[in-house]
Design a protein around this motif. Structure first.
Motif, short mmCIF file in Angstrom:
data_model
loop_
_atom_site.label_atom_id
_atom_site.label_comp_id
_atom_site.label_asym_id
_atom_site.label_seq_id
_atom_site.Cartn_x
_atom_site.Cartn_y
_atom_site.Cartn_z
N GLU A 172 -16.58 62.54 -27.93
CA GLU A 172 -15.39 62.02 -27.26
C GLU A 172 -15.71 60.74 -26.51
OE1 GLU A 172 -12.24 63.15 -27.64
OE2 GLU A 172 -13.26 64.35 -29.17
N TYR A 173 -16.89 60.69 -25.91
CA TYR A 173 -17.30 59.48 -25.18
C TYR A 173 -17.43 58.29 -26.14
CZ TYR A 173 -19.75 56.72 -21.61
OH TYR A 173 -20.10 55.76 -20.71
N GLN A 184 -13.08 50.41 -26.84
CA GLN A 184 -13.08 49.36 -25.82
C GLN A 184 -14.03 48.21 -26.13
OE1 GLN A 184 -13.62 50.98 -21.85
NE2 GLN A 184 -12.65 52.90 -22.44
N ASN A 233 -14.09 56.83 -27.09
CA ASN A 233 -13.55 56.01 -26.01
C ASN A 233 -14.26 54.66 -25.92
OD1 ASN A 233 -11.95 55.58 -23.55
ND2 ASN A 233 -13.91 55.81 -22.48
#
Length: 296
Positions: free
Chosen positions: A126-127, A134, A130
Motif C-alpha cells: 500500500e505504501y 506521487q 501511494n
C-alpha cells in the motif's frame, strides 16, 4: 523510463536470494547485494557487496545511488524496514522497487489469520502504491509465487518427508494449490525488470497447480513404494496457529499457511487475475520432472 541495468538485492543470503542473484547475473545485470553488517553470507565474485543499516535512510540513500532497481528478499525480521528502504530508493533515483512479496498472495488474505503475520508485507504494498502515485519515474511490482515448490518439497514444508516417506494430508488432499520453483522465481524477477509495462502491478506466477494427493501419487511412483500417510483437519491447524499467534509465537506461520493453502474450498489455486507466466515469458515446467529432480 530508461532501461534497468544496475540492480540492488536486499536479503540475498536467504533461501530464495541466491536464485534471484544467479538469474540477474545470467541476464547480464550489474548486481549489488546490500547486506547487514552482521551477515557472514558469501556471494559470487561478480557481485558487489555493501554492508548497510536498513533502518538508516540517509546511509541507504548513498548505498542506492546509481541503482536502477531494488529487489527486496528480506525475511520476516526485516520486513518492517522496507518503508525506509522505499523512501531512500526514491531519493536515490531508483526506478523500480520489487518488495519482498514472494510467497502467498497477500491480496487474498481477507479472513485469514495470516493477515496479521503478513501485515508488514501488505503495508509495504500500500505504501508503494501511494509513493509511486506521487513520484514520476518511480514504480513497483509485486510478485506472488505462493509456495516455494522445489525448496519446500526438499525441506518438508509441503507436508511430505522424503527421507521418511511420510505424508501429512490436510482435509481431503484434493484442494488445488500453486507453487513456484526457485529458478522460476528468479526468471520472473528478471522479466519484470526487463518489461516496463509490468510497473505498478501485482503479479502472480507459478510453476504448476497441483494437489497434495497428486504429489503423493507421483512421489510414491517415483520413489518405488507406498508412503505412510496421516490425515489432519485444516480446522485443527488453524486453531493451533491462532493459539500460537495469540502468544506472540511467530512459528504459528507454518500451521496457518497450511490452513490457507490446503483447506478444502480455499480456492487459492486459481488467483484473481490469473497468472502472468505467459506475459513474462516463463518456460513451461513439468511437475513430475521437478519431483524427480528433488528426489535425486
Amino acid at each position: 523510463m530508461t532501461s534497468i541495468k544496475n540492480v540492488a538485492v536486499l536479503g540475498a543470503g536467504g533461501n530464495l536470494g541466491p536464485s534471484i542473484v544467479e538469474a540477474l547475473l545470467d541476464a547480464k545485470f550489474n548486481v549489488t547485494v546490500l547486506s547487514r553488517h552482521s551477515s557472514t553470507n558469501t556471494f559470487p565474485s561478480a557481485v558487489q557487496v555493501r554492508k548497510v543499516d536498513y533502518n538508516s535512510e540517509s546511509s541507504l540513500i548513498e548505498d542506492l545511488r546509481g541503482q536502477d532497481a531494488v529487489v527486496s528478499v528480506l525475511g520476516s525480521a526485516g520486513l518492517a524496514s522496507q518503508k525506509t528502504v522505499v523512501d531512500a530508493a526514491v531519493k536515490a533515483g531508483v526506478q523500480r522497487f520489487i518488495p519482498s512479496e514472494f510467497g502467498v498472495d497477500t491480496q487474498a488474505l481477507e479472513g485469514s489469520p495470516l493477515a496479521t503475520l503478513l501485515k508488514d508485507k501488505t503495508d509495504t504494498t500500500e505504501y508503494l502504491k501511494n509513493v509511486s502515485s506521487q513520484h514520476t519515474g518511480f514504480s513497483w511490482t509485486g510478485i506472488a509465487t505462493n509456495l516455494f515448490f522445489d525448496w519446500g518439497l526438499r525441506v518438508g514444508s509441503l507436508g511430505f518427508s522424503i527421507p521418511n516417506k511420510t505424508a501429512t494430508i490436510i482435509d481431503s488432499g484434493n484442494e488445488p494449490f500453486f507453487g513456484t520453483n526457485l529458478k522460476a522465481i528468479g526468471l520472473a524477477v528478471v522479466s519484470v525488470l526487463q518489461h516496463p509495462e509490468t510497473s505498478n502491478r501485482y503479479l502472480r506466477v507459478s510453476s504448476f497447480t497441483t494437489t497434495q494427493n497428486e504429489l503423493l501419487s507421483i512421489l510414491e511412483s517415483e520413489s518405488g513404494g507406498q508412503w505412510t500417510v496421516s490425515k489432519e483437519a485444516a480446522d485443527e491447524r488453524r486453531k493451533t496457529g491462532e493459539e500460537n499467534l495469540a502468544k506472540g509465537d511467530r512459528s504459528a506461520f507454518g500451521n496457518l499457511l497450511k490452513d490457507f493453502v490446503f483447506r478444502d474450498g480455499s480456492g487459492h489455486g486459481s488467483p484473481v487475475g490469473g497468472f502472468a507466466n505467459k506475459e513474462l515469458g516463463l518456460p513451461e515446467e513439468v511437475l513430475k520432472e521437478t519431483i524427480k529432480n528433488v528426489l535425486k
